[in-house]
Design a protein around this motif. Structure first.
Motif, PDB file in Angstrom:
ATOM      1  N   ALA A 185       0.831  -1.210   0.000  1.00 44.04           N
ATOM      2  CA  ALA A 185       0.000   0.000   0.000  1.00 44.04           C
ATOM      3  C   ALA A 185       0.867   1.262   0.000  1.00 44.04           C
ATOM      4  O   ALA A 185       0.594   2.229  -0.726  1.00 44.04           O
ATOM      5  CB  ALA A 185      -0.910  -0.007   1.228  1.00 44.04           C
ATOM      6  N   GLN A 186       1.911   1.235   0.811  1.00 47.52           N
ATOM      7  CA  GLN A 186       2.780   2.411   0.912  1.00 47.52           C
ATOM      8  C   GLN A 186       3.529   2.659  -0.399  1.00 47.52           C
ATOM      9  O   GLN A 186       3.708   3.799  -0.816  1.00 47.52           O
ATOM     10  CB  GLN A 186       3.771   2.199   2.051  1.00 47.52           C
ATOM     11  CG  GLN A 186       4.183   3.486   2.694  1.00 47.52           C
ATOM     12  CD  GLN A 186       5.020   3.244   3.930  1.00 47.52           C
ATOM     13  OE1 GLN A 186       4.492   2.774   4.939  1.00 47.52           O
ATOM     14  NE2 GLN A 186       6.290   3.547   3.855  1.00 47.52           N
ATOM     15  N   ALA A 187       3.951   1.574  -1.055  1.00 54.55           N
ATOM     16  CA  ALA A 187       4.627   1.708  -2.360  1.00 54.55           C
ATOM     17  C   ALA A 187       3.657   2.270  -3.396  1.00 54.55           C
ATOM     18  O   ALA A 187       4.027   3.089  -4.252  1.00 54.55           O
ATOM     19  CB  ALA A 187       5.166   0.359  -2.814  1.00 54.55           C
ATOM     20  N   LEU A 195      10.859   3.236   5.319  1.00 56.93           N
ATOM     21  CA  LEU A 195      10.981   2.373   6.503  1.00 56.93           C
ATOM     22  C   LEU A 195      10.387   3.028   7.741  1.00 56.93           C
ATOM     23  O   LEU A 195       9.701   2.385   8.525  1.00 56.93           O
ATOM     24  CB  LEU A 195      12.454   2.066   6.753  1.00 56.93           C
ATOM     25  CG  LEU A 195      12.993   0.754   6.194  1.00 56.93           C
ATOM     26  CD1 LEU A 195      14.459   0.607   6.538  1.00 56.93           C
ATOM     27  CD2 LEU A 195      12.202  -0.454   6.684  1.00 56.93           C
ATOM     28  N   GLU A 196      10.672   4.314   7.909  1.00 55.39           N
ATOM     29  CA  GLU A 196      10.129   5.042   9.074  1.00 55.39           C
ATOM     30  C   GLU A 196       8.602   5.000   9.073  1.00 55.39           C
ATOM     31  O   GLU A 196       7.974   4.729  10.091  1.00 55.39           O
ATOM     32  CB  GLU A 196      10.565   6.511   9.016  1.00 55.39           C
ATOM     33  CG  GLU A 196      11.853   6.802   9.744  1.00 55.39           C
ATOM     34  CD  GLU A 196      12.311   8.228   9.470  1.00 55.39           C
ATOM     35  OE1 GLU A 196      11.453   9.134   9.398  1.00 55.39           O
ATOM     36  OE2 GLU A 196      13.530   8.430   9.300  1.00 55.39           O
ATOM     37  N   ASP A 197       8.012   5.275   7.920  1.00 51.67           N
ATOM     38  CA  ASP A 197       6.543   5.275   7.824  1.00 51.67           C
ATOM     39  C   ASP A 197       5.973   3.890   8.074  1.00 51.67           C
ATOM     40  O   ASP A 197       4.922   3.729   8.704  1.00 51.67           O
ATOM     41  CB  ASP A 197       6.095   5.779   6.445  1.00 51.67           C
ATOM     42  CG  ASP A 197       6.408   7.265   6.266  1.00 51.67           C
ATOM     43  OD1 ASP A 197       6.770   7.919   7.266  1.00 51.67           O
ATOM     44  OD2 ASP A 197       6.297   7.755   5.123  1.00 51.67           O
ATOM     45  N   LEU A 198       6.672   2.884   7.560  1.00 50.96           N
ATOM     46  CA  LEU A 198       6.202   1.508   7.735  1.00 50.96           C
ATOM     47  C   LEU A 198       6.227   1.121   9.217  1.00 50.96           C
ATOM     48  O   LEU A 198       5.263   0.549   9.740  1.00 50.96           O
ATOM     49  CB  LEU A 198       7.115   0.583   6.924  1.00 50.96           C
ATOM     50  CG  LEU A 198       6.562  -0.756   6.439  1.00 50.96           C
ATOM     51  CD1 LEU A 198       5.209  -0.608   5.762  1.00 50.96           C
ATOM     52  CD2 LEU A 198       7.566  -1.411   5.493  1.00 50.96           C
ATOM     53  N   GLU A 199       7.317   1.461   9.882  1.00 49.33           N
ATOM     54  CA  GLU A 199       7.436   1.169  11.318  1.00 49.33           C
ATOM     55  C   GLU A 199       6.328   1.875  12.096  1.00 49.33           C
ATOM     56  O   GLU A 199       5.731   1.299  12.997  1.00 49.33           O
ATOM     57  CB  GLU A 199       8.787   1.673  11.835  1.00 49.33           C
ATOM     58  CG  GLU A 199       9.915   0.666  11.689  1.00 49.33           C
ATOM     59  CD  GLU A 199      11.233   1.295  12.152  1.00 49.33           C
ATOM     60  OE1 GLU A 199      12.129   1.395  11.318  1.00 49.33           O
ATOM     61  OE2 GLU A 199      11.309   1.697  13.328  1.00 49.33           O
ATOM     62  N   ALA A 200       6.055   3.112  11.710  1.00 47.92           N
ATOM     63  CA  ALA A 200       5.031   3.893  12.421  1.00 47.92           C
ATOM     64  C   ALA A 200       3.637   3.309  12.207  1.00 47.92           C
ATOM     65  O   ALA A 200       2.742   3.519  13.026  1.00 47.92           O
ATOM     66  CB  ALA A 200       5.062   5.340  11.935  1.00 47.92           C
ATOM     67  N   SER A 201       3.455   2.581  11.125  1.00 49.79           N
ATOM     68  CA  SER A 201       2.137   1.998  10.839  1.00 49.79           C
ATOM     69  C   SER A 201       1.889   0.712  11.613  1.00 49.79           C
ATOM     70  O   SER A 201       0.766   0.216  11.649  1.00 49.79           O
ATOM     71  CB  SER A 201       2.010   1.666   9.344  1.00 49.79           C
ATOM     72  OG  SER A 201       2.110   2.830   8.583  1.00 49.79           O
ATOM     73  N   MET A 216      14.022  -2.265  11.862  1.00 49.03           N
ATOM     74  CA  MET A 216      15.144  -1.425  12.310  1.00 49.03           C
ATOM     75  C   MET A 216      16.475  -2.023  11.856  1.00 49.03           C
ATOM     76  O   MET A 216      17.369  -1.323  11.387  1.00 49.03           O
ATOM     77  CB  MET A 216      15.111  -1.263  13.833  1.00 49.03           C
ATOM     78  CG  MET A 216      14.049  -0.266  14.274  1.00 49.03           C
ATOM     79  SD  MET A 216      13.674  -0.355  16.019  1.00 49.03           S
ATOM     80  CE  MET A 216      15.161   0.293  16.712  1.00 49.03           C
ATOM     81  N   GLN A 217      16.579  -3.355  11.953  1.00 50.61           N
ATOM     82  CA  GLN A 217      17.783  -4.052  11.452  1.00 50.61           C
ATOM     83  C   GLN A 217      17.953  -3.762   9.962  1.00 50.61           C
ATOM     84  O   GLN A 217      19.061  -3.469   9.500  1.00 50.61           O
ATOM     85  CB  GLN A 217      17.588  -5.574  11.570  1.00 50.61           C
ATOM     86  CG  GLN A 217      17.788  -6.120  12.924  1.00 50.61           C
ATOM     87  CD  GLN A 217      19.116  -6.907  12.953  1.00 50.61           C
ATOM     88  OE1 GLN A 217      20.095  -6.515  12.327  1.00 50.61           O
ATOM     89  NE2 GLN A 217      19.126  -8.000  13.683  1.00 50.61           N
ATOM     90  N   ALA A 218      16.856  -3.885   9.230  1.00 50.12           N
ATOM     91  CA  ALA A 218      16.910  -3.666   7.771  1.00 50.12           C
ATOM     92  C   ALA A 218      17.436  -2.262   7.488  1.00 50.12           C
ATOM     93  O   ALA A 218      18.277  -2.062   6.590  1.00 50.12           O
ATOM     94  CB  ALA A 218      15.527  -3.877   7.155  1.00 50.12           C
ATOM     95  N   VAL A 245       9.433 -11.754   5.354  1.00 51.66           N
ATOM     96  CA  VAL A 245       8.741 -10.517   4.954  1.00 51.66           C
ATOM     97  C   VAL A 245       9.681  -9.301   5.086  1.00 51.66           C
ATOM     98  O   VAL A 245       9.829  -8.526   4.122  1.00 51.66           O
ATOM     99  CB  VAL A 245       7.420 -10.312   5.750  1.00 51.66           C
ATOM    100  CG1 VAL A 245       6.780  -8.982   5.388  1.00 51.66           C
ATOM    101  CG2 VAL A 245       6.452 -11.459   5.473  1.00 51.66           C
ATOM    102  N   PRO A 246      10.381  -9.127   6.228  1.00 52.72           N
ATOM    103  CA  PRO A 246      11.321  -7.983   6.305  1.00 52.72           C
ATOM    104  C   PRO A 246      12.425  -8.077   5.245  1.00 52.72           C
ATOM    105  O   PRO A 246      12.884  -7.050   4.727  1.00 52.72           O
ATOM    106  CB  PRO A 246      11.901  -8.094   7.725  1.00 52.72           C
ATOM    107  CG  PRO A 246      10.857  -8.845   8.500  1.00 52.72           C
ATOM    108  CD  PRO A 246      10.294  -9.840   7.529  1.00 52.72           C
ATOM    109  N   THR A 247      12.824  -9.296   4.888  1.00 49.64           N
ATOM    110  CA  THR A 247      13.868  -9.487   3.873  1.00 49.64           C
ATOM    111  C   THR A 247      13.374  -9.029   2.499  1.00 49.64           C
ATOM    112  O   THR A 247      14.130  -8.401   1.733  1.00 49.64           O
ATOM    113  CB  THR A 247      14.276 -10.979   3.808  1.00 49.64           C
ATOM    114  OG1 THR A 247      14.351 -11.496   5.132  1.00 49.64           O
ATOM    115  CG2 THR A 247      15.604 -11.154   3.091  1.00 49.64           C
ATOM    116  N   ALA A 248      12.130  -9.352   2.191  1.00 46.77           N
ATOM    117  CA  ALA A 248      11.564  -8.923   0.898  1.00 46.77           C
ATOM    118  C   ALA A 248      11.471  -7.398   0.843  1.00 46.77           C
ATOM    119  O   ALA A 248      11.773  -6.778  -0.191  1.00 46.77           O
ATOM    120  CB  ALA A 248      10.185  -9.552   0.695  1.00 46.77           C
ATOM    121  N   ILE A 249      11.070  -6.787   1.959  1.00 48.67           N
ATOM    122  CA  ILE A 249      11.004  -5.323   2.009  1.00 48.67           C
ATOM    123  C   ILE A 249      12.413  -4.739   1.821  1.00 48.67           C
ATOM    124  O   ILE A 249      12.604  -3.751   1.099  1.00 48.67           O
ATOM    125  CB  ILE A 249      10.361  -4.870   3.349  1.00 48.67           C
ATOM    126  CG1 ILE A 249       8.886  -5.283   3.379  1.00 48.67           C
ATOM    127  CG2 ILE A 249      10.509  -3.352   3.550  1.00 48.67           C
ATOM    128  CD1 ILE A 249       8.226  -5.171   4.739  1.00 48.67           C
TER     129      ILE A 249
END
Ligand code: F2R
Ligand code: MG
Ligand code: MG
Length: 328
Positions: A171-173, A187-193, A206-208, A235-239
């Motif tokens: 959705a964000q993309a 990444l910041e926006d995704l974490e905030a969601s 955060m690692q990513a 999932v984090p790896t794909a992102i």
């Protein structure tokens, strides 16, 4: 916008077909024996064919369209049963679920019987692109829809949160502007969601972020982020694969496959996100030409993407973008 809806669905398909021939290989074996996977390779059902990732995504899209955009678990169960074909390389949990459903076990009960506390596999995330595009303007509804479609097969919270995170990324993309795109801001926006309960995923993101300039060290990336079929290790790896190669659909998918492990699914999820940013026209023509056709083939997936776009355009599906945690 329509091209980006279609891009997310076709991106799943392309990544799945590109990665499937080397699913289960280590990153070092891919590097040693093939260098990289940049072409569609021969596969069990033929070059350019897809696996469970795309088949279940198609079933989810068809279900959303048949139910006015709503996730209806009972309908999903029927459709997953109808499309089930063991030749498409399903996960162990799905084979078992099909048998439980055939025995008449209610879906919520059946999903809880898998593994210890339900499956945390990435199966609910790999298929979720239709939810990500349809609900891209309403983060709260998106989160709820992604979790509900996951609950049908994945009772473990990590499986459900992984599906929600993947849908949020799609959705964000889709909402992003390619001319001003910033991986750090994404990444910041995704974490905030993410809701407070999704701590495992927040840590992984955060690692990513810390590793954004280390993508060439595949051993490190696989060790830290993972490449297996557990949702929290893929999932984090794909992102990450998307973010480190956000400028190019082709490079993002080639990189996702180069990480080895669950390559069809890593590339399918990366493809959904990258396709939502760049649109279907970003698919290289040699990959496009190789994609499986016929019933539930390439052209039908394009039609599904267009129909979901039409559903969104005519029905709205919200315009809220607040933090998903407010709904939980
Ligand atoms: N399964 C595959 N590919 C390998 C088999 C292919 C075969 N060789 C063939 O060609 O036919 N691919 C597909 O499965 C993944 C999606 O998985 P899904 O649908 O989530 O399945 P499952 O079985 O529920 O979970 C995957 C594995 O994760 C581990 N796991 C899950 N929950 C667990 C828990 N609570 N405790 C311990 N382990 C858990 C298990 O190992 C599961 O088998 C995609 O890769 C798709 O492409
Ligand atoms: Mg698969
Ligand atoms: Mg897979």
């Amino acid at each position: 916008m329509e091209e980006r809806f279609v891009g997310a669905l076709i991106g799943t398909f392309v990544g799945d077909a590109l990665g499937m021939p080397v699913e289960g290989w280590s990153w070092s074996r891919i590097a040693r024996e093939l260098g990289e996977v940049r072409e569609m390779l021969p596969a069990r059902l033929g070059r350019g064919t897809y696996t469970d990732d795309t088949l279940l995504m198609i079933a989810l899209a068809e279900s959303l369209l048949a139910n006015d955009g709503r996730v209806v678990p009972e309908d999903l169960v029927q459709r997953f049963r109808q499309v089930y074909d063991p030749r498409r390389g399903f996960g162990a949990g799905m084979h078992r679920l099909i048998r439980l459903w055939e025995q008449g076990v209610p879906w919520e009960q059946a999903a809880r019987q898998l593994f210890d506390g339900g499956s945390y596999g990435n199966g609910a995330a790999m298929r979720v692109a239709p939810v990500g595009v349809l609900y891209h303007r309403d983060v709260r509804a998106l989160y709820d829809a992604a979790v509900l479609q996951a609950r049908v097969t994945h009772a473990h919270p990590l499986g459900q949160q992984g599906a929600a995170l993947q849908a949020l990324a799609v959705a964000q993309a889709l909402r992003a502007d390619v001319n001003t795109f910033s991986p750090d801001e994404f990444l910041e926006d995704l974490e905030a969601s993410l809701p407070a309960s999704a701590e495992t995923y927040r840590r992984a993101l955060m690692q990513a972020g810390d590793l954004l300039d280390r993508w060439e060290d595949r051993a490190l990336i696989v060790r830290r982020l993972g490449n297996r079929s557990a949702a929290h290790r893929s999932v984090p790896t794909a992102i990450y694969a998307f973010l480190t190669h956000w400028h190019s659909f082709e490079e993002a998918l080639v990189y996702a496959v180069s990480l080895g492990g669950d390559t069809d699914t890593l590339a399918a999820m990366t493809g959904a996100i990258s396709g939502a940013l760049h649109g279907v026209q970003a698919v290289p023509s040699r990959w496009w030409d190789a994609l499986e056709r016929g019933p539930r083939g390439r052209d039908e997936v394009v039609t599904l993407g267009k129909r979901i776009y039409e559903l969104w355009r005519t029905r709205g599906f919200g315009n809220r973008q607040e933090n998903a945690s407010t709904s939980l």
